[in-house]
Design a protein around this motif. Structure first.
Motif, PDB file in Angstrom:
ATOM      1  N   ARG A 104     -81.039  27.656 -15.798  1.00  0.00           N
ATOM      2  CA  ARG A 104     -80.715  26.429 -16.542  1.00  0.00           C
ATOM      3  C   ARG A 104     -81.604  25.268 -16.076  1.00  0.00           C
ATOM      4  NH1 ARG A 104     -75.277  26.246 -16.266  1.00  0.00           N
ATOM      5  NH2 ARG A 104     -75.093  27.048 -18.372  1.00  0.00           N
ATOM      6  N   THR A 105     -81.710  25.102 -14.762  1.00  0.00           N
ATOM      7  CA  THR A 105     -82.530  24.019 -14.206  1.00  0.00           C
ATOM      8  C   THR A 105     -83.989  24.182 -14.623  1.00  0.00           C
ATOM      9  OG1 THR A 105     -81.045  23.761 -12.320  1.00  0.00           O
ATOM     10  CG2 THR A 105     -83.288  22.922 -12.058  1.00  0.00           C
ATOM     11  N   PHE A 106     -84.489  25.410 -14.530  1.00  0.00           N
ATOM     12  CA  PHE A 106     -85.874  25.686 -14.905  1.00  0.00           C
ATOM     13  C   PHE A 106     -86.120  25.392 -16.382  1.00  0.00           C
ATOM     14  CE2 PHE A 106     -89.089  28.500 -16.632  1.00  0.00           C
ATOM     15  CZ  PHE A 106     -90.187  28.120 -15.880  1.00  0.00           C
ATOM     16  N   LEU A 107     -85.220  25.857 -17.241  1.00  0.00           N
ATOM     17  CA  LEU A 107     -85.393  25.638 -18.684  1.00  0.00           C
ATOM     18  C   LEU A 107     -85.274  24.168 -19.046  1.00  0.00           C
ATOM     19  CD1 LEU A 107     -83.481  28.692 -20.179  1.00  0.00           C
ATOM     20  CD2 LEU A 107     -85.960  28.380 -19.941  1.00  0.00           C
ATOM     21  N   ASP A 108     -84.360  23.458 -18.389  1.00  0.00           N
ATOM     22  CA  ASP A 108     -84.238  22.019 -18.644  1.00  0.00           C
ATOM     23  C   ASP A 108     -85.560  21.307 -18.345  1.00  0.00           C
ATOM     24  OD1 ASP A 108     -81.633  22.290 -19.496  1.00  0.00           O
ATOM     25  OD2 ASP A 108     -80.740  21.554 -17.620  1.00  0.00           O
ATOM     26  N   ALA A 109     -86.218  21.710 -17.265  1.00  0.00           N
ATOM     27  CA  ALA A 109     -87.505  21.101 -16.915  1.00  0.00           C
ATOM     28  C   ALA A 109     -88.606  21.563 -17.873  1.00  0.00           C
ATOM     29  CB  ALA A 109     -87.880  21.454 -15.473  1.00  0.00           C
ATOM     30  N   MET A 110     -88.609  22.842 -18.211  1.00  0.00           N
ATOM     31  CA  MET A 110     -89.643  23.398 -19.087  1.00  0.00           C
ATOM     32  C   MET A 110     -89.591  22.775 -20.484  1.00  0.00           C
ATOM     33  SD  MET A 110     -90.258  27.352 -20.278  1.00  0.00           S
ATOM     34  CE  MET A 110     -91.445  27.891 -19.061  1.00  0.00           C
ATOM     35  N   PHE A 111     -88.377  22.554 -20.982  1.00  0.00           N
ATOM     36  CA  PHE A 111     -88.206  22.031 -22.341  1.00  0.00           C
ATOM     37  C   PHE A 111     -87.806  20.556 -22.356  1.00  0.00           C
ATOM     38  CE2 PHE A 111     -87.792  26.597 -22.873  1.00  0.00           C
ATOM     39  CZ  PHE A 111     -88.505  26.836 -24.030  1.00  0.00           C
ATOM     40  N   ALA A 112     -88.086  19.847 -21.282  1.00  0.00           N
ATOM     41  CA  ALA A 112     -87.716  18.424 -21.192  1.00  0.00           C
ATOM     42  C   ALA A 112     -88.309  17.649 -22.365  1.00  0.00           C
ATOM     43  CB  ALA A 112     -88.200  17.841 -19.870  1.00  0.00           C
ATOM     44  N   GLY A 113     -87.463  16.834 -22.982  1.00  0.00           N
ATOM     45  CA  GLY A 113     -87.916  16.000 -24.083  1.00  0.00           C
ATOM     46  C   GLY A 113     -87.991  16.710 -25.425  1.00  0.00           C
ATOM     47  N   GLN A 114     -87.685  18.000 -25.460  1.00  0.00           N
ATOM     48  CA  GLN A 114     -87.732  18.745 -26.715  1.00  0.00           C
ATOM     49  C   GLN A 114     -86.321  18.937 -27.253  1.00  0.00           C
ATOM     50  OE1 GLN A 114     -90.034  22.356 -26.479  1.00  0.00           O
ATOM     51  NE2 GLN A 114     -91.483  21.449 -25.046  1.00  0.00           N
ATOM     52  N   ASP A 115     -86.241  19.182 -28.524  1.00  0.00           N
ATOM     53  CA  ASP A 115     -84.968  19.431 -29.188  1.00  0.00           C
ATOM     54  C   ASP A 115     -84.339  20.705 -28.628  1.00  0.00           C
ATOM     55  OD1 ASP A 115     -82.846  19.808 -30.883  1.00  0.00           O
ATOM     56  OD2 ASP A 115     -84.036  19.797 -32.729  1.00  0.00           O
ATOM     57  N   LYS A 116     -83.101  20.614 -28.149  1.00  0.00           N
ATOM     58  CA  LYS A 116     -82.437  21.778 -27.564  1.00  0.00           C
ATOM     59  C   LYS A 116     -82.214  22.892 -28.577  1.00  0.00           C
ATOM     60  CE  LYS A 116     -80.356  20.174 -23.379  1.00  0.00           C
ATOM     61  NZ  LYS A 116     -79.281  20.411 -22.450  1.00  0.00           N
ATOM     62  N   LYS A 117     -82.327  22.583 -29.860  1.00  0.00           N
ATOM     63  CA  LYS A 117     -82.171  23.619 -30.881  1.00  0.00           C
ATOM     64  C   LYS A 117     -83.344  24.592 -30.865  1.00  0.00           C
ATOM     65  CE  LYS A 117     -79.356  20.829 -33.958  1.00  0.00           C
ATOM     66  NZ  LYS A 117     -79.255  20.159 -35.247  1.00  0.00           N
ATOM     67  N   LYS A 118     -84.420  24.235 -30.159  1.00  0.00           N
ATOM     68  CA  LYS A 118     -85.598  25.095 -30.107  1.00  0.00           C
ATOM     69  C   LYS A 118     -85.510  26.144 -29.002  1.00  0.00           C
ATOM     70  CE  LYS A 118     -88.797  21.850 -32.160  1.00  0.00           C
ATOM     71  NZ  LYS A 118     -90.137  21.286 -32.127  1.00  0.00           N
ATOM     72  N   ARG A 119     -84.402  26.132 -28.274  1.00  0.00           N
ATOM     73  CA  ARG A 119     -84.265  27.110 -27.194  1.00  0.00           C
ATOM     74  C   ARG A 119     -82.816  27.518 -27.016  1.00  0.00           C
ATOM     75  NH1 ARG A 119     -82.193  25.400 -22.010  1.00  0.00           N
ATOM     76  NH2 ARG A 119     -82.097  23.151 -21.842  1.00  0.00           N
ATOM     77  N   CYS A 120     -82.617  28.631 -26.347  1.00  0.00           N
ATOM     78  CA  CYS A 120     -81.282  29.126 -26.058  1.00  0.00           C
ATOM     79  C   CYS A 120     -80.607  28.220 -25.025  1.00  0.00           C
ATOM     80  CB  CYS A 120     -81.371  30.550 -25.503  1.00  0.00           C
ATOM     81  SG  CYS A 120     -79.782  31.240 -25.040  1.00  0.00           S
TER      82      CYS A 120
ATOM     83  N   ALA B 191     -90.591  32.510 -23.882  1.00  0.00           N
ATOM     84  CA  ALA B 191     -90.345  33.288 -25.102  1.00  0.00           C
ATOM     85  C   ALA B 191     -88.890  33.750 -25.171  1.00  0.00           C
ATOM     86  CB  ALA B 191     -91.292  34.485 -25.153  1.00  0.00           C
ATOM     87  N   ALA B 192     -88.341  34.172 -24.043  1.00  0.00           N
ATOM     88  CA  ALA B 192     -86.938  34.597 -24.018  1.00  0.00           C
ATOM     89  C   ALA B 192     -86.033  33.437 -24.409  1.00  0.00           C
ATOM     90  CB  ALA B 192     -86.566  35.125 -22.636  1.00  0.00           C
ATOM     91  N   ALA B 193     -86.321  32.258 -23.899  1.00  0.00           N
ATOM     92  CA  ALA B 193     -85.494  31.085 -24.213  1.00  0.00           C
ATOM     93  C   ALA B 193     -85.641  30.680 -25.680  1.00  0.00           C
ATOM     94  CB  ALA B 193     -85.880  29.910 -23.310  1.00  0.00           C
ATOM     95  N   GLU B 194     -86.792  30.884 -26.258  1.00  0.00           N
ATOM     96  CA  GLU B 194     -87.015  30.493 -27.644  1.00  0.00           C
ATOM     97  C   GLU B 194     -86.473  31.512 -28.650  1.00  0.00           C
ATOM     98  OE1 GLU B 194     -91.261  29.929 -27.618  1.00  0.00           O
ATOM     99  OE2 GLU B 194     -91.079  27.807 -27.078  1.00  0.00           O
ATOM    100  N   HIS B 195     -86.325  32.771 -28.235  1.00  0.00           N
ATOM    101  CA  HIS B 195     -85.981  33.831 -29.187  1.00  0.00           C
ATOM    102  C   HIS B 195     -84.663  34.548 -28.898  1.00  0.00           C
ATOM    103  CE1 HIS B 195     -89.887  33.372 -31.061  1.00  0.00           C
ATOM    104  NE2 HIS B 195     -90.435  33.420 -29.859  1.00  0.00           N
ATOM    105  N   SER B 196     -83.970  34.191 -27.840  1.00  0.00           N
ATOM    106  CA  SER B 196     -82.717  34.870 -27.491  1.00  0.00           C
ATOM    107  C   SER B 196     -81.523  34.036 -27.921  1.00  0.00           C
ATOM    108  CB  SER B 196     -82.634  35.097 -25.979  1.00  0.00           C
ATOM    109  OG  SER B 196     -83.683  35.907 -25.534  1.00  0.00           O
ATOM    110  N   ASP B 197     -80.465  34.731 -28.302  1.00  0.00           N
ATOM    111  CA  ASP B 197     -79.214  34.042 -28.613  1.00  0.00           C
ATOM    112  C   ASP B 197     -78.453  33.704 -27.343  1.00  0.00           C
ATOM    113  OD1 ASP B 197     -79.500  34.182 -31.436  1.00  0.00           O
ATOM    114  OD2 ASP B 197     -78.928  36.297 -31.340  1.00  0.00           O
TER     115      ASP B 197
END
Length: 153
Positions: A49-65, A29-35
Motif C-alpha cells: 500500500r505504501t509503495f503504491l501510494d508513492a508510485m501513483f502519487a497525484g494520480q487518480d486512484k481509479k487508475k489502480r487497484c 502493471a499488477a496494480a493497474e490491471h488487478s481487481d
C-alpha cells in the motif's frame, strides 16, 4: 494478484538493478490491471500500500487497484501411509536430535551463510547436531553453494 514480498524494491542490491527495475514494472502493471492485490502477510500488504501510494502519487486512484488484502501462508498436509525415502529416514533418524531445517530459495536475504556459520561454531564445540538446507538455487549464492558442497559436515 498475489504479492509475496517487495524485496526487489526494498533491497535491490540482492537482486540487481535490472531485476529490481523489471519488478517495479510488474508491480505497476499488477496494480493497474488487478481487481484485488493479495499479500502473504499484513506487513507485505502494508508495504505494498505504501509503495503504491508513492508510485501513483497525484494520480487518480481509479487508475489502480486499491483493494489490498492479505492471507497467512500455511499448509493443510494430509497424513499418508507411505514410508519416507531412505535419504529422509537417514536425515531424520529416530535416535538423536533431528536436524535444524531451512526451507527456501538459496539467496543472501535468507541467511543460509549465517546458519552455516552458527552450526560450524556448534560443531567446533563438539555438537553432533545436523543442518539440512532444502531449496532451489537462487541468485548471488555461488560461493555459499560451493561452501556447502565441499563442507566436511
Amino acid at each position: 494478484t498475489i504479492i509475496y514480498d517487495l524485496i526487489p524494491l526494498t533491497h535491490p542490491e540482492t537482486v540487481g538493478e535490472a531485476r529490481s527495475r523489471d519488478f517495479r514494472e510488474y508491480v505497476r502493471a499488477a496494480a493497474e490491471h488487478s481487481d484485488v492485490l493479495i499479500a502473504i502477510s499484513r506487513t507485505v500488504r502494508d508495504q505494498t500500500r505504501t509503495f503504491l501510494d508513492a508510485m501513483f502519487a497525484g494520480q487518480d486512484k481509479k487508475k489502480r487497484c486499491t483493494d489490498l488484502r492479505w492471507f497467512p501462508l500455511g499448509a493443510d498436509i494430509r497424513a499418508t501411509d507411505k514410508s519416507p525415502s531412505r535419504l529422509i529416514q537417514q536425515i531424520f533418524r529416530p535416535e538423536g536430535d533431528n536436524p535444524f531445517v531451512m526451507v527456501g530459495t538459496f539467496d543472501p536475504r535468507k541467511n543460509h551463510a549465517f546458519a552455516l556459520a552458527a552450526m560450524e561454531e556448534r560443531w567446533a564445540a563438539g555438537s553432533e547436531q545436523r543442518l539440512c538446507f532444502i531449496g532451489r538455487v537462487g541468485w548471488l549464492c555461488r560461493e555459499l553453494l560451493d561452501r556447502i558442497t565441499h563442507h566436511p559436515e
